[in-house]
Design a protein around this motif. Structure first.
Motif, short mmCIF file in Angstrom:
data_model
loop_
_atom_site.label_atom_id
_atom_site.label_comp_id
_atom_site.label_asym_id
_atom_site.label_seq_id
_atom_site.Cartn_x
_atom_site.Cartn_y
_atom_site.Cartn_z
N MET A 94 0.87 -1.10 -0.17
CA MET A 94 0.09 0.10 0.08
C MET A 94 0.74 1.14 0.05
SD MET A 94 -3.37 -0.88 2.52
CE MET A 94 -4.23 -2.50 2.07
N ARG A 95 0.19 2.14 -0.54
CA ARG A 95 1.16 3.48 -0.50
C ARG A 95 0.80 4.24 0.81
NH1 ARG A 95 3.37 5.09 -4.89
NH2 ARG A 95 4.41 7.21 -4.94
N GLU A 96 1.71 4.26 1.73
CA GLU A 96 1.29 4.83 2.91
C GLU A 96 1.70 6.34 3.18
OE1 GLU A 96 2.72 2.39 6.21
OE2 GLU A 96 2.05 0.64 5.40
N GLY A 97 0.96 6.82 3.97
CA GLY A 97 1.14 8.46 4.44
C GLY A 97 1.09 8.14 5.80
N THR A 105 3.97 10.54 0.69
CA THR A 105 3.53 8.97 0.67
C THR A 105 4.49 7.98 -0.03
OG1 THR A 105 2.51 8.83 -1.50
CG2 THR A 105 1.05 9.54 0.53
N ASN A 107 5.43 3.71 -1.04
CA ASN A 107 4.97 2.21 -1.12
C ASN A 107 5.63 1.36 -0.03
OD1 ASN A 107 3.60 3.15 -3.40
ND2 ASN A 107 5.04 2.11 -4.86
N HIS A 140 1.25 -0.43 11.06
CA HIS A 140 2.12 1.00 10.77
C HIS A 140 2.09 1.61 12.21
CE1 HIS A 140 2.43 5.08 8.74
NE2 HIS A 140 2.12 5.50 10.13
N LEU A 161 8.30 7.61 -3.47
CA LEU A 161 8.21 8.54 -2.14
C LEU A 161 7.82 9.91 -2.94
CD1 LEU A 161 8.60 8.42 0.74
CD2 LEU A 161 10.61 10.12 0.34
N TYR A 162 6.51 9.90 -2.63
CA TYR A 162 5.93 11.32 -3.52
C TYR A 162 5.11 12.31 -2.69
CZ TYR A 162 4.65 9.51 -8.06
OH TYR A 162 4.47 8.90 -9.31
N ARG A 163 5.19 13.54 -2.94
CA ARG A 163 4.31 14.35 -2.37
C ARG A 163 2.97 14.05 -2.58
NH1 ARG A 163 5.96 19.31 -0.28
NH2 ARG A 163 8.01 19.31 -1.14
N ARG A 164 2.37 13.91 -1.48
CA ARG A 164 0.80 13.57 -1.36
C ARG A 164 0.02 14.59 -1.97
NH1 ARG A 164 -1.66 12.42 4.39
NH2 ARG A 164 0.17 11.12 4.35
N ARG B 86 7.93 19.37 -9.11
CA ARG B 86 7.35 18.43 -9.68
C ARG B 86 5.42 19.06 -9.78
NH1 ARG B 86 7.63 12.94 -8.33
NH2 ARG B 86 8.10 13.44 -6.15
N GLN B 88 1.81 18.62 -9.22
CA GLN B 88 0.91 18.03 -8.67
C GLN B 88 0.37 16.50 -9.13
OE1 GLN B 88 0.74 17.53 -5.18
NE2 GLN B 88 -0.24 19.53 -4.80
N ILE B 174 -2.22 0.44 -6.50
CA ILE B 174 -1.49 0.70 -4.92
C ILE B 174 -2.67 1.41 -4.35
CG2 ILE B 174 0.27 1.15 -3.57
CD1 ILE B 174 1.23 -1.06 -5.64
N PRO B 175 -3.23 1.07 -3.28
CA PRO B 175 -4.28 1.99 -2.70
C PRO B 175 -3.18 2.87 -1.83
CG PRO B 175 -4.57 -0.36 -1.63
CD PRO B 175 -3.38 -0.53 -2.80
N THR B 176 -3.91 4.22 -1.93
CA THR B 176 -2.93 5.10 -1.21
C THR B 176 -4.01 5.43 0.22
OG1 THR B 176 -2.22 6.34 -3.01
CG2 THR B 176 -2.28 7.70 -0.84
N VAL B 177 -3.17 5.13 1.46
CA VAL B 177 -3.59 5.10 2.78
C VAL B 177 -3.25 5.94 3.54
CG1 VAL B 177 -4.36 2.90 2.63
CG2 VAL B 177 -2.24 3.34 3.67
N GLU B 178 -4.25 6.76 4.19
CA GLU B 178 -3.58 7.85 5.57
C GLU B 178 -3.54 6.90 6.56
OE1 GLU B 178 -4.01 11.38 5.07
OE2 GLU B 178 -4.46 11.45 2.89
N LEU B 179 -2.42 7.11 7.39
CA LEU B 179 -2.35 6.46 8.79
C LEU B 179 -2.01 7.34 9.69
CD1 LEU B 179 -0.70 3.22 7.15
CD2 LEU B 179 -2.89 3.38 8.04
#
Lengths: 167, 179
Positions: A94-97, A105, A107, A140, A161-164, B86, B88, B174-179
Motif C-alpha cells: 500500500m502507498r502509506e502516508g 506517501t 509504497n 504501521h 516517495l511522492y508528495r501527497r 514536480r 501535483q 496501489i491503494p493510498t492510505v492515510e495512517l
C-alpha cells in the motif's frame, strides 16, 4: 480527555523506542482516551500511536471501520496496550502516508495477515486476527512504538516517495 | 537559486558517485531529486541541483573536466524557473508488470496505449533477462491513472497487446492510505 497535537518528524521523540506499560493505571487510560480523541479530531484518521502525541509508552489506537478500505473488514475501535504481533503471513503493498510525515506517501510492503495480542483499556488480554487494511494499519502504528516510520520501510525512493496530493 | 539537470553516464566502477558529488559539493551545489542506477554495464546518474549564483554551463568552468578525463559523459541542462518542482500528480497509483520473450515493440506498444489514455507514466524500468537462447524482456511501470479509471479499464486497454505480442501483463492499483 483531550485532543493532543501530533508531533511531526524531525521531532526526536518519533525515533525512540516506547516503554512497556507495567501497570494499567488511570494515566494509561488517559493516554488511550487522548489517542482516541486525537484520532477522531484528525478527520477520523485510522490510528494514532502514543509517541505521536509525545508519550513514550506502548499504547496505540486503531479504527479502520470508518474508512473506505477497511469498513467491510475490521474489529471496530481497537485500544491496544503493549501490543505484540505473534504471527504474520502473506504480503500486500500500500502507498502509506503518516500524519507525522505530512505531504509524503511511499509504497510499503507488509504482511497482510497478522495475529496480535494486546491488553485493552479494561485490562482484558485480547488476541485478534486482522487482515487487509486493518492489518496494515496496526503494523504501521506498532512501528511507531519502536521508533520506526514508514520511511524506514520504503524499498526505493525512485518514485516510491511522492508528495501527497493536497487534502 | 538557479536549477540544473545534470546527467552523467559511464562504465560502471566503484567511486563514481563520490567523484561526482565531491565536485558538486566543492562548487556549492545543492542536490535535490536524483536517481542513479546501473543500466547494462553503465552507471547512469540524473540529478536535479541548485546553485545560488551559477546560471549556465560556463559558470561551472572546468569543474567537470576530471569526470570527462575518466571517461564519464556529462550533460547539463539549465532549468527554467519552476522546472525543479514536480507538478501535483493526482489519481490512483498503478503498477503495470509486462514480461515475455523478447521482441521489438513491447515498450512502444504499451506506452502508446497509456499515452492515448492520458495515463501519466511516473517511472519505467526495463531489463533483458533470461538466457541468450531464450531472452526474456521485463518492464515495470508505475503510473498515475486519470480520475475514474479502474484496474479493469487498464487491463482492457492492454488486452489486445497481450494477445498480439504474446506477452504477460498484470495491472495492480496501489491503494493510498492515510495512517
Amino acid at each position: 480527555m483531550a485532543v493532543r497535537p501530533i508531533l511531526l518528524y524531525p521531532d526526536p521523540m518519533l525515533k525512540q523506542v516506547a516503554k512497556s506499560v507495567e501497570e494499567l493505571d488511570e494515566t494509561v487510560v488517559a493516554v488511550v482516551q487522548d489517542l482516541v480523541d486525537t484520532m477522531i479530531d484528525a478527520g477520523h484518521s485510522v490510528g494514532v500511536a502514543a509517541p505521536q502525541i509525545g508519550v513514550l509508552r506502548r499504547v496505540v489506537v486503531v479504527d479502520v471501520s470508518k474508512s473506505k478500505l477497511g469498513k467491510e473488514n475490521n474489529h471496530g475501535l481497537l485500544e491496544m496496550v503493549n501490543p505484540e504481533i505473534i504471527e504474520k503471513s502473506g504480503s500486500t503493498t500500500m502507498r502509506e502516508g503518516c500524519m507525522s510525515v505530512p505531504d509524503y506517501t511511499g509504497n510499503v510492503t507488509r504482511p497482510d495477515h497478522i495475529v496480535v495480542e494486546f491488553t485493552d483499556r479494561t485490562g482484558q488480554l485480547r488476541v485478534i486476527e486482522a487482515t487487509g487494511f486493518e492489518a496494515v494499519a496496526i503494523q504501521h502504528e506498532l512501528d511507531h512504538l519502536d521508533g520506526m516510520l514508514f520511511l524506514d520501510r520504503v524499498s526505493s525512493l525512485k518514485t516510491d516517495l511522492y508528495r501527497r496530493k493536497g487534502k | 537559486m538557479n536549477h540544473f539537470a545534470l546527467t552523467i553516464v559511464g562504465r560502471d566502477r566503484p567511486g563514481i558517485v563520490s567523484q561526482v558529488t565531491k565536485i558538486l559539493f566543492n562548487q556549492g551545489c545543492n542536490l535535490a531529486d536524483s536517481s542513479c542506477s546501473i543500466l547494462g554495464g553503465q552507471f547512469a546518474m540524473i540529478l536535479i541541483l541548485g546553485h545560488p549564483e551559477f546560471t549556465n554551463l560556463e559558470s561551472f568552468g572546468e569543474a567537470f573536466k576530471p569526470l570527462q578525463e575518466t571517461d564519464l559523459t556529462v550533460a547539463l541542462r539549465v532549468l527554467k524557473p519552476g522546472g525543479q518542482t514536480r507538478s501535483q500528480i493526482e489519481g490512483d497509483i498503478c503498477m503495470i508488470s509486462v514480461y515475455g520473450s523478447d521482441k521489438p515493440g513491447i515498450v512502444y506498444r504499451v506506452a502508446e496505449v497509456l499515452g492515448e489514455k492520458q495515463v501519466n507514466i511516473t517511472d519505467l524500468n526495463t531489463k533483458l533477462v533470461g538466457t541468450e537462447e531464450r531472452p526474456v524482456y521485463v518492464m515495470v511501470i508505475e503510473a498515475a491513472l486519470p480520475e475514474g479509471v479502474e484496474e479493469e479499464d487498464v487491463n482492457g486497454w492492454l488486452a489486445p497487446i497481450r494477445d498480439d505480442l504474446q506477452i504477460d501483463i498484470t495491472v495492480r492499483i496501489i491503494p493510498t492510505v492515510e495512517l
